[in-house]
Design a protein around this motif. Structure first.
Motif, mmCIF file in Angstrom:
data_model
loop_
_atom_site.group_PDB
_atom_site.id
_atom_site.type_symbol
_atom_site.label_atom_id
_atom_site.label_comp_id
_atom_site.label_asym_id
_atom_site.label_seq_id
_atom_site.Cartn_x
_atom_site.Cartn_y
_atom_site.Cartn_z
ATOM 1 N N LYS A 81 3.772 10.051 -7.276
ATOM 2 C CA LYS A 81 4.676 10.325 -8.398
ATOM 3 C C LYS A 81 3.885 10.685 -9.645
ATOM 4 N N GLU A 82 2.862 9.885 -9.946
ATOM 5 C CA GLU A 82 2.088 10.112 -11.160
ATOM 6 C C GLU A 82 1.348 11.446 -11.115
ATOM 7 N N SER A 83 0.828 11.776 -9.936
ATOM 8 C CA SER A 83 0.030 12.991 -9.827
ATOM 9 C C SER A 83 0.870 14.263 -9.824
ATOM 10 N N GLN A 84 2.141 14.177 -9.375
ATOM 11 C CA GLN A 84 2.975 15.369 -9.216
ATOM 12 C C GLN A 84 3.939 15.619 -10.363
ATOM 13 N N MET A 85 4.395 14.538 -11.024
ATOM 14 C CA MET A 85 5.403 14.708 -12.067
ATOM 15 C C MET A 85 4.763 15.069 -13.406
ATOM 16 N N PRO A 86 5.383 15.968 -14.151
ATOM 17 C CA PRO A 86 4.905 16.266 -15.500
ATOM 18 C C PRO A 86 4.989 15.012 -16.371
ATOM 19 N N GLU A 87 4.071 14.874 -17.308
ATOM 20 C CA GLU A 87 4.039 13.694 -18.161
ATOM 21 C C GLU A 87 5.360 13.485 -18.889
ATOM 22 N N GLU A 88 5.961 14.558 -19.341
ATOM 23 C CA GLU A 88 7.220 14.459 -20.076
ATOM 24 C C GLU A 88 8.331 13.879 -19.209
ATOM 25 N N ALA B 294 7.227 11.609 -2.337
ATOM 26 C CA ALA B 294 7.237 10.365 -3.115
ATOM 27 C C ALA B 294 8.482 9.543 -2.798
ATOM 28 N N HIS B 295 9.640 10.221 -2.675
ATOM 29 C CA HIS B 295 10.877 9.519 -2.345
ATOM 30 C C HIS B 295 10.782 8.855 -0.961
ATOM 31 N N LEU B 296 10.230 9.571 -0.003
ATOM 32 C CA LEU B 296 10.097 9.016 1.338
ATOM 33 C C LEU B 296 9.130 7.829 1.345
ATOM 34 N N ALA C 37 0.828 -1.207 0.000
ATOM 35 C CA ALA C 37 0.000 0.000 0.000
ATOM 36 C C ALA C 37 0.863 1.259 0.000
ATOM 37 N N ILE C 38 1.960 1.254 0.788
ATOM 38 C CA ILE C 38 2.857 2.423 0.843
ATOM 39 C C ILE C 38 3.538 2.627 -0.503
ATOM 40 N N ALA C 39 4.026 1.520 -1.111
ATOM 41 C CA ALA C 39 4.673 1.623 -2.415
ATOM 42 C C ALA C 39 3.679 2.096 -3.475
ATOM 43 N N ALA C 40 2.449 1.609 -3.398
ATOM 44 C CA ALA C 40 1.427 2.043 -4.340
ATOM 45 C C ALA C 40 1.124 3.526 -4.173
ATOM 46 N N MET C 41 1.059 3.977 -2.927
ATOM 47 C CA MET C 41 0.830 5.397 -2.679
ATOM 48 C C MET C 41 1.970 6.234 -3.250
ATOM 49 N N ALA C 42 3.201 5.733 -3.146
ATOM 50 C CA ALA C 42 4.343 6.438 -3.733
ATOM 51 C C ALA C 42 4.163 6.593 -5.236
#
Length: 405
Positions: free
Chosen positions: A170-177, A364-366, A161-166
């Protein structure tokens, strides 16, 4: 042969390094679709290496296999087919989630279901020979060791669950590029679904090994060195995995029109951006991308070499695992724990080396670090519970591991 647990630990970590690293050579493949290089690598993983090493490292391989009943060979092969679905989707998990997150989630599920499924089936089918050496889930619930093992499975689910949340962060914060730079086909939702299926089906590997125990015993009777007696069952088991992957890859070759790539010197324009970090299941997208493509020449020899290296590296995880298991007595309870935790560690290392998490937030890193740490902790707890099943208390196990037997 006198067991050497220290050597066993080193061998298991070698296996973990192989498993956590096998996908790296695929990144050197250029202008081949996923199904093409996955099948080429798989021929080495599931056919060439298992038969070659079993033939040269054990005595009378074909005589040993000929002695086996059709039931033994069939169930070893059949569970290999089912496990092959897990192996196939493991590759898909790497594509959609990357090395660090993909391995952490897939192996987290694998550790959980690999522990739970055998005792559940033991309760449902107590007389089926494949599960003769498994514990019963009802007995686990009643015993201290079983409760600790089940607690470890719970910790594993928390780690997932923690890894999935990471991955979600990541997906929600990082630009698609930025996401596509490190993982060309990053898809969190699809990756989680595939990883779940992968972990469940990978539990069948334990069934296949149990079904093939007779093969190992016959090899020992043929005067094979005990350290190699785990090898003769692998050709039968992995032939099942090859069957599953071969059918799927050929279907994709037909569907995507990529079958020509095995022998072609030049790639079609719509496949120009395929490769070890590319895509092959989005023809419209890749066709648009290929508008500016100039070089259509396929590096045929390097592609075969990189795929062969990846496939051979993959096989070595079980080559070392079977060796390590023979050395772990009376610490064999730690074999699966060592294998899972070392794979996760090495795969995460590669994920960071390839900057799969570059550009993501500190949160995300944490989260990914915490998720991986929790998954490793879960395998330790599961291993502790398995150790306690031998009648030793927690304090006795700690003394045995750190203070001597």
């Amino acid at each position: 042969m006198t067991p050497n647990p220290f050597l066993g630990v080193l061998l298991h970590w070698c296996g973990g390094l192989a498993s956590g690293s096998f996908y790296v050579p695929y990144k050197g493949v250029k202008k081949w679709s996923w199904e093409t290089y996955w099948l080429v690598g798989g021929i080495f993983s599931w056919i060439i290496c298992p038969w070659a090493f079993a033939y040269f490292m054990t005595n009378d391989l074909f005589g040993v296999l000929a002695q086996q009943s059709m039931s033994t060979l069939w169930w070893t092969y059949f569970f290999g087919v089912l496990w092959g679905l897990g192996g196939l989707t493991y590759g898909l998990t790497m594509r959609f989630l990357g090395l660090s997150l993909g391995t952490g989630v897939a192996l987290g599920y694998c550790a959980a279901f690999g522990t739970l499924v055998p005792p559940i089936f033991k309760a449902l089918t107590p007389n089926f020979f494949v599960f003769a050496g498994s514990a019963n889930i009802l007995d686990l619930i009643k015993s201290n060791s079983g409760q600790v093992t089940l607690a470890g499975v719970g910790v594993c689910m928390v780690g997932i669950a923690i890894a999935a949340m990471a991955g979600y962060v990541k997906e929600s914060q990082m630009p698609e590029e930025q996401k596509k730079k490190s993982i060309k086909e990053f898809n969190f939702k699809k990756g989680i679904l595939v990883a779940t299926f992968c972990g469940i089906m990978s539990a069948c590997f334990a069934f296949a090994l149990q079904a093939g125990k007779g093969i190992n015993a016959a090899s020992l009777a043929a005067h094979t060195n005990p350290i190699w007696t785990g090898l003769p069952a692998l050709p039968v088991l992995l032939l099942g995995g090859f069957t599953t992957n071969f059918i799927w890859c050929v279907l994709l070759n037909v569907k995507n029109g990529s079958g020509y790539q095995y022998l072609a010197s030049h790639v079609k324009p719509e496949h120009a951006h395929h490769g070890g970090t590319g895509s092959e299941h989005a023809p419209a997208e890749t066709a648009a991308m290929s508008a500016g493509a100039v070089d259509l020449k396929i590096p045929v020899l390097p592609n075969y070499l990189f795929s062969a290296l990846a496939g051979t590296t993959w096989y070595f995880q079980f080559f070392f695992y079977t060796m390590g298991a023979t050395q772990m007595v009376p610490y064999d309870f730690a074999s699966w724990t060592l294998h899972m935790s070392s794979i996760i560690i090495f795969a995460t290392m590669w994920g960071w080396i390839f900057h799969e998490w570059k550009g993501s937030s500190k949160k995300a890193h944490l989260l990914i670090a915490g998720g991986i740490a929790t998954l490793i902790l879960s395998t330790v707890v599961i291993g502790l519970g398995t150790a306690m099943s031998g009648g030793k208390s927690f304090s006795q196990i700690v003394h045995m591991l750190f203070g001597g037997a």
